[in-house]
Design an enzyme around this catalytic site. Sequence first.
Site, mmCIF file in Angstrom:
data_model
loop_
_atom_site.group_PDB
_atom_site.id
_atom_site.type_symbol
_atom_site.label_atom_id
_atom_site.label_comp_id
_atom_site.label_asym_id
_atom_site.label_seq_id
_atom_site.Cartn_x
_atom_site.Cartn_y
_atom_site.Cartn_z
ATOM 1 N N ASP A 83 0.850 -1.192 0.000
ATOM 2 C CA ASP A 83 0.000 0.000 0.000
ATOM 3 C C ASP A 83 0.895 1.255 0.000
ATOM 4 O O ASP A 83 1.806 1.373 0.837
ATOM 5 C CB ASP A 83 -0.859 -0.044 1.273
ATOM 6 C CG ASP A 83 -1.942 1.012 1.286
ATOM 7 O OD1 ASP A 83 -2.390 1.431 0.205
ATOM 8 O OD2 ASP A 83 -2.365 1.400 2.399
ATOM 9 N N HIS A 84 0.640 2.175 -0.914
ATOM 10 C CA HIS A 84 1.389 3.441 -0.978
ATOM 11 C C HIS A 84 2.906 3.259 -1.016
ATOM 12 O O HIS A 84 3.641 3.879 -0.219
ATOM 13 C CB HIS A 84 1.035 4.357 0.210
ATOM 14 C CG HIS A 84 -0.367 4.845 0.172
ATOM 15 N ND1 HIS A 84 -0.799 5.805 -0.712
ATOM 16 C CD2 HIS A 84 -1.460 4.485 0.891
ATOM 17 C CE1 HIS A 84 -2.089 6.015 -0.534
ATOM 18 N NE2 HIS A 84 -2.533 5.215 0.423
ATOM 19 N N ASP A 105 3.044 5.008 -5.384
ATOM 20 C CA ASP A 105 2.288 6.248 -5.191
ATOM 21 C C ASP A 105 3.209 7.440 -5.427
ATOM 22 O O ASP A 105 3.870 7.928 -4.511
ATOM 23 C CB ASP A 105 1.693 6.287 -3.777
ATOM 24 C CG ASP A 105 0.864 7.550 -3.578
ATOM 25 O OD1 ASP A 105 0.793 8.378 -4.516
ATOM 26 O OD2 ASP A 105 0.284 7.709 -2.488
ATOM 27 N N SER A 227 -12.772 4.431 4.530
ATOM 28 C CA SER A 227 -13.407 4.014 5.790
ATOM 29 C C SER A 227 -14.658 4.852 6.033
ATOM 30 O O SER A 227 -14.723 6.017 5.629
ATOM 31 C CB SER A 227 -12.424 4.185 6.956
ATOM 32 O OG SER A 227 -11.604 3.035 7.060
ATOM 33 N N ASN A 267 -10.236 0.573 -0.312
ATOM 34 C CA ASN A 267 -9.269 0.460 0.786
ATOM 35 C C ASN A 267 -9.889 0.848 2.128
ATOM 36 O O ASN A 267 -10.446 1.954 2.261
ATOM 37 C CB ASN A 267 -8.099 1.409 0.538
ATOM 38 C CG ASN A 267 -7.184 0.920 -0.555
ATOM 39 O OD1 ASN A 267 -7.489 -0.028 -1.263
ATOM 40 N ND2 ASN A 267 -6.044 1.575 -0.691
ATOM 41 N N ASP A 269 -8.875 0.856 6.260
ATOM 42 C CA ASP A 269 -7.900 0.671 7.335
ATOM 43 C C ASP A 269 -8.423 1.292 8.633
ATOM 44 O O ASP A 269 -8.547 0.624 9.668
ATOM 45 C CB ASP A 269 -6.556 1.305 6.931
ATOM 46 C CG ASP A 269 -5.482 1.077 7.979
ATOM 47 O OD1 ASP A 269 -5.712 0.287 8.907
ATOM 48 O OD2 ASP A 269 -4.403 1.693 7.879
ATOM 49 N N SER A 270 -8.776 2.584 8.570
ATOM 50 C CA SER A 270 -9.154 3.279 9.809
ATOM 51 C C SER A 270 -10.310 2.590 10.543
ATOM 52 O O SER A 270 -10.335 2.555 11.778
ATOM 53 C CB SER A 270 -9.538 4.723 9.489
ATOM 54 O OG SER A 270 -8.440 5.398 8.930
HETATM 55 O O1 G3H Z 1 -3.276 5.054 3.677
HETATM 56 C C1 G3H Z 1 -2.615 4.629 4.601
HETATM 57 C C2 G3H Z 1 -3.018 3.449 5.386
HETATM 58 O O2 G3H Z 1 -4.131 3.722 6.199
HETATM 59 C C3 G3H Z 1 -1.853 2.926 6.138
HETATM 60 O O3 G3H Z 1 -1.598 3.704 7.246
HETATM 61 O O4 G3H Z 1 0.821 4.259 7.111
HETATM 62 O O5 G3H Z 1 -0.367 4.291 9.295
HETATM 63 O O6 G3H Z 1 0.142 2.124 8.136
HETATM 64 P P1 G3H Z 1 -0.156 3.596 7.990
HETATM 65 P P1 13P Z 2 -8.907 4.862 5.474
HETATM 66 O O1 13P Z 2 -8.031 5.703 6.324
HETATM 67 O O2 13P Z 2 -10.143 5.559 5.069
HETATM 68 O O3 13P Z 2 -9.214 3.533 6.102
HETATM 69 O O4 13P Z 2 -8.106 4.560 4.109
HETATM 70 C C1 13P Z 2 -7.183 3.506 4.044
HETATM 71 C C2 13P Z 2 -6.363 3.557 2.801
HETATM 72 O O5 13P Z 2 -6.662 4.209 1.825
HETATM 73 C C3 13P Z 2 -5.159 2.737 2.784
HETATM 74 O O6 13P Z 2 -4.391 2.954 1.641
HETATM 75 ZN ZN ZN Z 3 -4.506 4.911 0.865
#
Ligand code: G3H
Ligand code: 13P
Ligand code: ZN
Length: 322
Positions: A83-84, A105, A227, A267, A269-270
């Site tokens: 991711d990213h 990214d 999210s 995606n 995560d949050s």
């Molecule tokens: O977009 C980012 C994701 O929510 C990952 O977050 O860099 O805190 O692992 P993180």
């Molecule tokens: P949220 O913070 O909305 O969960 O997005 C997660 C995300 O885009 C991870 O790449």
């Molecule tokens: Zn993201």
Amino acid sequence: MPLVTSTEMFKKAYDGGYAIGAFNVNNMEIVQGITEACREEKAPVILQVSKGARAYANHTYLVKLVEAAVAECPEIPIVLHLDHGPDFETCKSCIDGGFTSVMIDASSKPFAENIEITRKVVEYAHDHGVVVEAELGTLAGIEDDVKVAAHAASYTRPEEVEEFVSKTGCDSLAIAIGTSHGAYKFTAEQCTRNEKGILVPPPLRFDVLEEVSKRLPGFPIVLHGSSSVPQNYVKMINENGGKMPDAVGIPEEQLRHAAELSVCKINIDSDLRLAMTGTIRAFFNEHPDKFDPREYLKPARANIKELVRHKLVDVLGCAGKA
Ligand code: G3H
Ligand code: 13P
Ligand code: ZN
């Protein structure tokens, strides 16, 4: 089955009018909660690892945890995705280290530079049987150590997408249509308040999505920052010593609509973080004498599982598609 790429998944999702959930993983309980829900709901899934996750848990631990999930869930297709990815080296390290998909990214770079970096990653990835997600446009919010203020975010320009995709050869494209990273996606000024005083975010720019899809027929589109920031977990956090005022997310019905269109990967995560934190905060409040991590991680994992099940069934539409 072994780890797969997202090629087949996205083709079916595009044709079937649903999206694959891409959930961020950082530890064993999160991997287990997500994949148990996917196995029970017979849903294909993308497990994604950020630069921050690799720094926290270590590349090898995360790959091995995902491999354990693959062994436990042989009947569902699982993708392991970066991711990213911030640069070529990080992407290469994940491609060499067992990932089946990477995101480069370079969306904060000028258009020509984004194309150049993305094309370099695509060449290396495709030579190794790995697929690549790229990004055009800038989301607001926090991702890894980059914070983008709302005013600095910019929607994807549909007139750029054909050139970008044809010059880079990327396999999917993340676009900016008003989603945002983190639990505080919008400022109070960007929102209106409904009759209950709850913040209502500005609607996603479906006109931008539709224009992009028209220019890239059949091409899988990705939404980051998706999210929904479930208010039951925000409340649980706030009622148990936390302080998260005005945390607001993307309404689920808008995500469902995006999944029916060309969006093949969403995606999340949050929401997982909120479920885990809320559950653990409530547990400690109810049981101040307990100190065994297994006792508080067990309900946290169970709530992640139920949250993911809800996303698969009610938001993404991918339950039963494995
Ligand atoms: O977009 C980012 C994701 O929510 C990952 O977050 O860099 O805190 O692992 P993180
Ligand atoms: P949220 O913070 O909305 O969960 O997005 C997660 C995300 O885009 C991870 O790449
Ligand atoms: Zn993201």
